[in-house]
Design a protein around this motif. Sequence first.
Motif, PDB file in Angstrom:
ATOM      1  N   LEU A 150      13.910  -2.744 -11.076  1.00  0.00           N
ATOM      2  CA  LEU A 150      14.816  -3.571 -10.811  1.00  0.00           C
ATOM      3  C   LEU A 150      15.522  -3.711 -11.840  1.00  0.00           C
ATOM      4  CD1 LEU A 150      13.753  -5.702  -8.052  1.00  0.00           C
ATOM      5  CD2 LEU A 150      15.078  -4.188  -7.383  1.00  0.00           C
ATOM      6  N   ASP A 151      16.281  -2.882 -12.462  1.00  0.00           N
ATOM      7  CA  ASP A 151      17.533  -3.583 -13.761  1.00  0.00           C
ATOM      8  C   ASP A 151      18.491  -2.154 -13.373  1.00  0.00           C
ATOM      9  OD1 ASP A 151      15.895  -0.119 -14.326  1.00  0.00           O
ATOM     10  OD2 ASP A 151      14.798  -1.458 -15.622  1.00  0.00           O
TER      11      ASP A 151
ATOM     12  N   THR B  28      18.425   0.894 -13.832  1.00  0.00           N
ATOM     13  CA  THR B  28      18.213   1.989 -13.348  1.00  0.00           C
ATOM     14  C   THR B  28      18.612   3.149 -12.378  1.00  0.00           C
ATOM     15  OG1 THR B  28      16.170   2.031 -14.100  1.00  0.00           O
ATOM     16  CG2 THR B  28      16.588   2.431 -15.688  1.00  0.00           C
ATOM     17  N   TYR B  29      17.877   1.552 -11.247  1.00  0.00           N
ATOM     18  CA  TYR B  29      17.811   0.983 -10.363  1.00  0.00           C
ATOM     19  C   TYR B  29      18.971   1.601  -9.103  1.00  0.00           C
ATOM     20  CZ  TYR B  29      15.947  -0.880  -5.587  1.00  0.00           C
ATOM     21  OH  TYR B  29      15.185  -0.768  -3.915  1.00  0.00           O
ATOM     22  N   ASN B  30      18.664   2.844  -8.476  1.00  0.00           N
ATOM     23  CA  ASN B  30      19.416   3.696  -7.931  1.00  0.00           C
ATOM     24  C   ASN B  30      19.279   3.344  -6.527  1.00  0.00           C
ATOM     25  OD1 ASN B  30      21.127   5.288 -10.075  1.00  0.00           O
ATOM     26  ND2 ASN B  30      18.934   6.528 -10.307  1.00  0.00           N
ATOM     27  N   GLU B  31      18.934   2.267  -5.809  1.00  0.00           N
ATOM     28  CA  GLU B  31      18.489   2.126  -4.031  1.00  0.00           C
ATOM     29  C   GLU B  31      19.792   1.072  -4.200  1.00  0.00           C
ATOM     30  OE1 GLU B  31      16.426   3.712  -2.256  1.00  0.00           O
ATOM     31  OE2 GLU B  31      16.405   5.109  -4.028  1.00  0.00           O
TER      32      GLU B  31
ATOM     33  N   ASP C  24      17.408 -13.181 -13.030  1.00  0.00           N
ATOM     34  CA  ASP C  24      19.014 -13.533 -13.780  1.00  0.00           C
ATOM     35  C   ASP C  24      19.665 -12.140 -14.967  1.00  0.00           C
ATOM     36  OD1 ASP C  24      19.976 -16.304 -12.722  1.00  0.00           O
ATOM     37  OD2 ASP C  24      18.132 -17.083 -14.074  1.00  0.00           O
ATOM     38  N   LYS C  25      18.449 -11.957 -14.837  1.00  0.00           N
ATOM     39  CA  LYS C  25      18.747 -11.268 -16.256  1.00  0.00           C
ATOM     40  C   LYS C  25      18.835  -9.414 -15.419  1.00  0.00           C
ATOM     41  CE  LYS C  25      16.409  -7.962 -19.620  1.00  0.00           C
ATOM     42  NZ  LYS C  25      15.270  -7.803 -21.061  1.00  0.00           N
ATOM     43  N   CYS C  26      17.511  -8.870 -14.964  1.00  0.00           N
ATOM     44  CA  CYS C  26      18.075  -8.770 -13.493  1.00  0.00           C
ATOM     45  C   CYS C  26      19.238  -8.297 -12.613  1.00  0.00           C
ATOM     46  CB  CYS C  26      16.511  -8.409 -12.337  1.00  0.00           C
ATOM     47  SG  CYS C  26      16.664  -7.401 -11.092  1.00  0.00           S
ATOM     48  N   VAL C  27      19.434  -9.757 -11.886  1.00  0.00           N
ATOM     49  CA  VAL C  27      20.646  -9.237 -11.078  1.00  0.00           C
ATOM     50  C   VAL C  27      22.524  -8.932 -12.261  1.00  0.00           C
ATOM     51  CG1 VAL C  27      21.572 -11.183 -11.196  1.00  0.00           C
ATOM     52  CG2 VAL C  27      21.773 -10.142  -8.963  1.00  0.00           C
ATOM     53  N   LYS C  28      21.912  -9.509 -13.141  1.00  0.00           N
ATOM     54  CA  LYS C  28      23.265  -8.793 -14.275  1.00  0.00           C
ATOM     55  C   LYS C  28      23.321  -7.501 -14.339  1.00  0.00           C
ATOM     56  CE  LYS C  28      23.167 -13.079 -16.215  1.00  0.00           C
ATOM     57  NZ  LYS C  28      23.940 -14.200 -17.591  1.00  0.00           N
ATOM     58  N   GLU C  29      22.583  -6.642 -14.642  1.00  0.00           N
ATOM     59  CA  GLU C  29      21.959  -5.542 -14.689  1.00  0.00           C
ATOM     60  C   GLU C  29      21.608  -4.324 -13.412  1.00  0.00           C
ATOM     61  OE1 GLU C  29      18.140  -4.321 -16.776  1.00  0.00           O
ATOM     62  OE2 GLU C  29      19.090  -5.514 -18.467  1.00  0.00           O
ATOM     63  N   LEU C  30      21.760  -4.714 -12.394  1.00  0.00           N
ATOM     64  CA  LEU C  30      21.612  -4.415 -11.257  1.00  0.00           C
ATOM     65  C   LEU C  30      22.895  -3.516 -10.287  1.00  0.00           C
ATOM     66  CD1 LEU C  30      18.713  -6.279  -9.163  1.00  0.00           C
ATOM     67  CD2 LEU C  30      19.116  -3.815  -9.940  1.00  0.00           C
ATOM     68  N   LYS C  31      23.268  -2.887  -9.702  1.00  0.00           N
ATOM     69  CA  LYS C  31      24.608  -2.453  -9.280  1.00  0.00           C
ATOM     70  C   LYS C  31      24.426  -2.991  -8.041  1.00  0.00           C
ATOM     71  CE  LYS C  31      23.352   2.042 -10.185  1.00  0.00           C
ATOM     72  NZ  LYS C  31      22.174   2.050 -11.587  1.00  0.00           N
TER      73      LYS C  31
ATOM     74  N   THR D 205       0.425  -1.321   0.035  1.00  0.00           N
ATOM     75  CA  THR D 205       0.152   0.020  -0.089  1.00  0.00           C
ATOM     76  C   THR D 205       0.793   1.437  -0.405  1.00  0.00           C
ATOM     77  OG1 THR D 205       0.188  -0.209   2.690  1.00  0.00           O
ATOM     78  CG2 THR D 205      -1.508  -1.789   1.341  1.00  0.00           C
ATOM     79  N   ALA D 206       2.214   1.425   0.118  1.00  0.00           N
ATOM     80  CA  ALA D 206       3.190   2.492   0.352  1.00  0.00           C
ATOM     81  C   ALA D 206       2.696   3.617  -1.516  1.00  0.00           C
ATOM     82  CB  ALA D 206       4.366   2.106   0.123  1.00  0.00           C
ATOM     83  N   GLU D 207       2.911   4.341  -1.066  1.00  0.00           N
ATOM     84  CA  GLU D 207       3.404   5.334  -1.677  1.00  0.00           C
ATOM     85  C   GLU D 207       4.409   5.629  -2.504  1.00  0.00           C
ATOM     86  OE1 GLU D 207       0.705   6.879  -3.907  1.00  0.00           O
ATOM     87  OE2 GLU D 207      -1.322   6.089  -2.626  1.00  0.00           O
ATOM     88  N   VAL D 208       5.110   5.511  -3.247  1.00  0.00           N
ATOM     89  CA  VAL D 208       6.169   5.288  -3.864  1.00  0.00           C
ATOM     90  C   VAL D 208       6.496   6.019  -5.511  1.00  0.00           C
ATOM     91  CG1 VAL D 208       8.499   3.991  -4.335  1.00  0.00           C
ATOM     92  CG2 VAL D 208       7.068   2.836  -1.855  1.00  0.00           C
ATOM     93  N   GLU D 209       7.860   6.463  -5.348  1.00  0.00           N
ATOM     94  CA  GLU D 209       7.795   7.527  -6.831  1.00  0.00           C
ATOM     95  C   GLU D 209       8.023   6.254  -7.194  1.00  0.00           C
ATOM     96  OE1 GLU D 209      10.660  10.758  -8.016  1.00  0.00           O
ATOM     97  OE2 GLU D 209      11.356  10.494  -6.031  1.00  0.00           O
ATOM     98  N   ASN D 210       7.706   6.590  -8.346  1.00  0.00           N
ATOM     99  CA  ASN D 210       8.150   5.434  -9.631  1.00  0.00           C
ATOM    100  C   ASN D 210       7.644   3.798  -9.214  1.00  0.00           C
ATOM    101  OD1 ASN D 210       9.010   5.001 -12.802  1.00  0.00           O
ATOM    102  ND2 ASN D 210      11.041   4.656 -11.781  1.00  0.00           N
ATOM    103  N   GLY D 211       7.224   3.920  -8.562  1.00  0.00           N
ATOM    104  CA  GLY D 211       6.579   2.535  -7.583  1.00  0.00           C
ATOM    105  C   GLY D 211       6.936   1.586  -8.722  1.00  0.00           C
ATOM    106  N   VAL D 212       6.996   0.042  -8.627  1.00  0.00           N
ATOM    107  CA  VAL D 212       7.099  -1.010  -9.624  1.00  0.00           C
ATOM    108  C   VAL D 212       6.542  -2.178  -7.730  1.00  0.00           C
ATOM    109  CG1 VAL D 212       8.007  -2.418 -10.825  1.00  0.00           C
ATOM    110  CG2 VAL D 212       8.493  -0.073 -10.653  1.00  0.00           C
ATOM    111  N   VAL D 213       5.864  -2.575  -8.536  1.00  0.00           N
ATOM    112  CA  VAL D 213       5.885  -3.796  -7.676  1.00  0.00           C
ATOM    113  C   VAL D 213       6.115  -5.412  -8.097  1.00  0.00           C
ATOM    114  CG1 VAL D 213       3.592  -5.523  -6.688  1.00  0.00           C
ATOM    115  CG2 VAL D 213       3.274  -3.267  -7.071  1.00  0.00           C
TER     116      VAL D 213
END
Length: 316
Positions: A176-177, A179-182, A292-299, A148-156
């Motif tokens: 989670l790609d 562009t993810y900066n957290e 697997d694709k996601c974790v290769k792209e994430l920082k 339920t959280a209001e999150v900027e540019n939120g993706v579920v």
Amino acid sequence: MSSSQEKPLKSYRGNCHCGAFIFTLLVPEITTVEYCNCSNCRKKGYLWLIPDTTKGHKFEVVKDEGKLTEYVAGPKGTKYKFCKVCGTGVCAIYKKEQEESGKEGQGVLVNVRALQELKIWDLEVKEFDGKSIPPPYQSAPFDGPEPTAEVENGVVYHGSCHCGAVKVAVKTKGPLDKTYNERVIDCNCSVCQRGGYIWIYPSSSEQLSFAPQSRANLTSYACISKLMCKTFCKTCGVHLTNEFNSAATEDEIGAAIKGENGDMVMRWIKGVFPINIRCLDRCPGDDDWEFDKCVKELKVEKGDGWGKIQPGYVNP
């Protein structure tokens, strides 16, 4: 290759984090391990080594308090052994054909994450495409309330343990790609290395949501001054979250804040709700998303928990 040309054997010692199960492994010096991308190995973060008994390799149990449980998965009924106290995946028993007789026998896979003094980040990791072996894994559909959280540019994102008894949803600040900066952390502390976690850090409990009855199949293991609880499924051992120990007393919390891990403890108290992204299966808004694709792209940042968390873990 003649015996004179065989690589010399080296003895390793390993254990689940709570120390209920301890073993030794006699193999050549470990420089290369195998990552299987099948659904269960991916969710548990296993890194495998296969001892070759024909070359004198040995896997021997030193201590067994009866805390290992097994989860059967895969088309050949592989038995994955993990500790029901701390969740550490130790080994797996698989079926194999015996060369001499042609009859079916058994082999052992050792999860090198459970080995002591092994620098996981220095190893060469070769990928085995277990995901392509039929039948395809069908992840459990999430049937709970969305975060339920209001999150900027939120993706579920939706995820689960492997057996599907525990289902979770998380809303992240952006996809989670690449562009993810957290923060995304691969920590080498004694418990995180054994669990193979890859953490992200939602700042609100409302960014996470569990399906009905899911928590009934979760258990937890308290570590780091007994204030942090790593949750995992009782049935399949997949780790999901890292939660503040609500059973901790005021004296325990006070002592931890004054201790060497005080800054970390304060972050948990103020509100951070880590989730292990290995448990995630799909993004309802992106049909092409896969882990697997996601974790290769994430920082992914390498966090030196082994060096920073004090007092340090003592290998049993």
